[in-house]
Design a protein around this motif. Structure first.
Motif, PDB file in Angstrom:
ATOM      1  N   TYR A 408       0.856  -1.192   0.000  1.00  0.00           N
ATOM      2  CA  TYR A 408       0.000   0.000   0.000  1.00  0.00           C
ATOM      3  C   TYR A 408       0.889   1.238   0.000  1.00  0.00           C
ATOM      4  N   THR A 426      -2.954   3.931  -2.773  1.00  0.00           N
ATOM      5  CA  THR A 426      -3.000   2.765  -3.657  1.00  0.00           C
ATOM      6  C   THR A 426      -2.854   1.518  -2.800  1.00  0.00           C
ATOM      7  N   LYS A 428      -2.543  -2.832  -3.081  1.00  0.00           N
ATOM      8  CA  LYS A 428      -2.418  -4.082  -3.827  1.00  0.00           C
ATOM      9  C   LYS A 428      -2.666  -5.224  -2.859  1.00  0.00           C
ATOM     10  N   TYR A 437      -5.646  -4.269  -7.637  1.00  0.00           N
ATOM     11  CA  TYR A 437      -4.894  -3.024  -7.490  1.00  0.00           C
ATOM     12  C   TYR A 437      -5.898  -1.876  -7.615  1.00  0.00           C
ATOM     13  N   THR A 438      -5.997  -1.064  -6.578  1.00  0.00           N
ATOM     14  CA  THR A 438      -6.970   0.030  -6.595  1.00  0.00           C
ATOM     15  C   THR A 438      -6.321   1.326  -6.134  1.00  0.00           C
ATOM     16  N   VAL A 439      -6.900   2.420  -6.614  1.00  0.00           N
ATOM     17  CA  VAL A 439      -6.459   3.752  -6.233  1.00  0.00           C
ATOM     18  C   VAL A 439      -7.694   4.529  -5.787  1.00  0.00           C
ATOM     19  N   ALA A 452      -9.609   2.860  -0.650  1.00  0.00           N
ATOM     20  CA  ALA A 452      -8.884   1.996  -1.580  1.00  0.00           C
ATOM     21  C   ALA A 452      -9.050   0.524  -1.206  1.00  0.00           C
TER      22      ALA A 452
END
Length: 541
Positions: A408, A426, A428, A437-439, A452
Motif C-alpha cells: 500500500y 494505492t 495491492k 490493485y486500486t487507487v 482503496a
C-alpha cells in the motif's frame, strides 16, 4: 399521614432529576425530554417524580400541563416551590404558591429555611416571620387537598448552628399538616455519622414521616442517605446518575441497589431492579451525557475483572470478587485481557468466544505472551475485543485471512495557494486467488486507505458496503519520546446493527490506522462467514 400507616421496610424514592438534576452544568432537558424521562421513571416504579418549578419558567409549566394528560401507573408527579415570601402578607396572595396549585399535581414540595444565618442574611427577615411563612404556606396548600412535602433546606447546617431553632421549623411544619418532612444536606458537607445522629434526634420529636435530601460535595451523598434510612427516614430524594448542581445529588441508582440488595428494604418490584442499568443508560442518552463506565452497579467496569488472580478465583467462586450478581441490576460480567492477565483470563475469554482452551495449554501461554508483547508496544485490548479475538485465532492456527496485503502507498498533494489538499492511496492485495490493485482519494490518509481497501474487496465481499467507521481515536502512548513515540489507534465500526472495536499501535500513525482498519474488516468478514450479515449477539464492543 402517620408513621404507623407505613411498613418500616418500605422506602419511598423521590426523583428530582427533572428539577435538581437539570441544574447541573451541561444538562438541558426539553419538555419532550422531561416527559420521556418521567414515563420511564414511572414504568420503573419510582414513587414521586418532581417535574420542576412551575413559576420559574414556561418549560416547567408546559411539562405540568402535559403531565395532566398522562395516566401515571405508580408515581405521583410533584410540583416544586418555596414557602411564601416574607413581604407577602398571606399565602393566598403569593404568585408562586398559586402556580403550584395551578400545576394540578397530587403532591407539592416546598422548601423553607432551617438555618438562622439564612433566615437573617439571605431572606433578610426575622426568625419568627420565617416560622410563620413555613406554617401558613403548608396549611394553605393542605387546604387545597395537596399532599405536602416540606424540604427543610440547609437543615443539618442549621442544626449545627442552633439546634433548637432548626427543630422548631420542623415542629411548625408538622403542626401545619406536612405529610413529609425532608432533612436537607443542601451544601453536601455533612458526614454519615452526623446525618445518622441528627436524624435519630429528629425522629424522637417529630412524628411526621421523614425524608432525606443529600448533595455530593463531599462524595458522601449516597452514604449520608443510607445513614438517614438507618436512623428512620423512609423517603430518599435524589437524581438518576447523581446529576445535580455543583458536584451533584444523591445517586438514586446506587441508593436503590444498596437499599434493596444490601439493606433488605422494599423499594421497587424485584423484577424491575434488573432494569436498573437500562434506566441509567436511558437517562444518560436523553441528557446527551456519556455514561460513566466506573459507575457502581451499572457501569461497564462495575463487574470487569482484569487481574489474573481475581479471574482464577472467580472461576471457582463468583462471589470471591463480586459483591452481587451482575444480572440483578441488569449488568454483566466482563473478563479483560491485558498485560496483567493470567492464563485464567485467556481461558475464560476463549470460552466466551467459543474457542476451546485449557489454562495449562501451551497455546494459552503463547497467547498471553503475545498480548504482553503487543501491549508493551502500545496495544491495549481491553476496549478492542475484536482485535483480541483475531489475535487468539491467529495464535491457535485455525484462522485464515480473507485477503493478503501485497503493498500500500499513501501520498498527499497540497497546494496552499489554492487552498487545495488531497490524499491518494494505492492498495495491492490478493483476494480469492486474484490480485487487485486500486487507487482512491480521501479527506486524509486514513480515509483514502479505507476507500482503496474497500474498492479492492468490493467484488469479493460486497457486504463490506455495510461497514461504517463510527469512531476513530488516536493516543500517543509515550509522549516523552517525541516524534518517536508509539501511537495507538482505536477504530470502532458498525454495520448498522452490531458494533465492534479494533486496535493497533505503531510509531507510524498511518500503519497503526491501516492495521486497525484491516482488523475491523477481517472481524466483520469472520463473523459474517464471509457472505452473511453479522450476528449482533456475537459482536464484541
Amino acid at each position: 399521614m402517620k408513621v404507623e400507616d407505613r411498613t418500616i421496610e418500605q422506602i419511598f424514592i423521590y426523583d428530582t432529576t427533572l428539577r435538581d438534576g437539570a441544574q447541573a452544568e451541561g444538562i438541558h432537558f426539553s419538555v419532550g425530554d422531561k416527559i420521556r424521562i418521567a414515563r420511564k421513571l414511572d414504568e420503573f416504579g419510582i414513587s414521586y417524580i418532581e417535574g420542576g418549578w412551575p413559576s420559574s419558567n414556561p418549560k416547567d409549566s408546559q411539562f405540568f400541563w402535559e403531565a395532566q394528560k398522562i395516566p401515571w401507573r405508580t408515581a405521583k408527579v410533584v410540583a416544586f416551590g418555596s414557602t411564601c415570601r416574607p413581604e407577602v402578607e398571606e399565602p393566598a396572595k403569593d404568585a408562586q404558591l398559586a402556580a403550584l396549585l395551578e400545576a394540578a399535581t397530587p403532591a407539592v414540595a416546598i422548601f423553607g429555611k432551617s438555618s438562622l444565618s439564612h433566615v437573617r442574611e439571605v431572606l433578610r427577615t426575622t426568625p419568627e416571620r420565617n416560622l410563620q411563612m413555613i406554617a401558613s404556606s403548608i396549611a394553605y396548600l393542605k387546604s387545597h387537598q395537596r399532599e405536602v412535602i416540606y424540604d427543610a433546606e440547609h437543615f443539618f447546617d442549621g442544626y449545627k448552628e442552633e439546634p433548637a431553632y432548626a427543630l422548631e421549623t420542623l415542629r411548625v411544619a408538622a403542626e401545619a399538616g406536612a405529610d413529609w418532612i425532608v432533612l436537607c444536606d443542601t451544601n453536601g458537607g455533612s458526614l454519615p455519622t452526623e446525618v445518622g445522629r441528627v436524624t435519630r434526634e429528629v425522629a424522637k420529636v417529630i412524628r411526621v414521616p421523614l425524608g432525606i435530601h443529600t448533595h455530593n460535595d463531599g462524595e458522601l451523598a449516597v452514604a449520608n442517605a443510607l445513614a438517614a434510612v438507618e436512623a428512620g427516614a423512609t423517603q430518599i430524594q435524589g437524581t438518576i446518575n447523581g446529576y445535580g448542581e455543583r458536584t451533584g445529588n444523591c445517586n438514586l441508582i446506587s441508593v436503590i441497589a444498596n437499599l434493596q440488595l444490601k439493606m433488605g428494604k422494599k423499594v421497587i418490584d424485584p423484577e424491575r431492579l434488573a432494569t436498573l442499568r437500562e434506566l441509567s443508560l436511558f437517562v444518560d442518552e436523553v441528557a446527551n451525557q456519556r455514561p460513566n463506565p466506573r459507575a457502581p452497579f451499572v457501569g461497564s467496569c462495575a463487574f470487569a475483572h482484569k487481574g489474573g488472580t481475581h479471574v482464577n478465583a472467580l472461576r471457582k467462586l463468583l462471589r470471591s470478587y463480586e459483591h452481587i450478581n451482575p444480572e440483578a441490576v441488569g449488568n454483566r460480567r466482563r473478563i479483560l485481557v491485558g498485560e496483567l492477565s493470567g492464563r485464567a483470563n485467556i481461558a475464560w475469554k476463549a470460552k466466551e468466544l467459543g474457542l476451546e482452551m485449557e489454562d495449562r495449554s501451551p497455546k494459552t501461554k503463547r497467547i498471553l505472551e503475545e498480548i504482553k508483547r503487543l501491549e508493551a508496544r502500545g496495544y491495549e485490548f481491553e476496549a478492542a475485543e475484536a482485535s483480541l479475538e483475531l489475535l487468539m485465532r491467529r495464535v491457535l492456527g485455525n484462522y485464515q485471512p480473507f485477503f493478503r496485503l501485497l503493498e500500500y502507498h499513501v501520498s498527499i498533494r497540497s497546494l496552499p495557494v489554492r487552498a487545495y489538499e488531497v490524499c491518494e492511496a494505492t492498495v495491492k492485495i490478493e483476494v480469492q486467488g486474484k490480485r487487485r490493485y486500486t487507487v482512491a482519494e480521501g479527506d486524509g490518509p486514513v480515509h483514502a486507505l479505507d476507500n482503496a481497501l474497500r474498492a479492492a474487496l468490493q467484488e469479493a465481499y460486497p457486504q463490506i458496503e455495510r461497514i461504517r467507521l463510527t469512531d476513530y481515536k488516536v493516543r500517543i502512548v509515550d509522549p516523552s519520546r517525541g516524534t518517536e513515540a508509539s501511537i495507538r489507534v482505536l477504530v470502532e465500526s458498525s454495520d448498522g446493527t452490531a458494533r465492534w472495536t479494533t486496535v493497533a499501535a505503531s510509531t507510524n500513525i498511518v500503519e497503526a490506522s491501516w492495521l486497525a482498519l484491516v482488523d475491523s474488516i477481517e472481524f466483520y468478514l469472520l463473523r459474517s462467514g464471509g457472505s452473511r450479515e453479522m450476528d449482533p449477539e456475537k459482536a464484541r464492543d
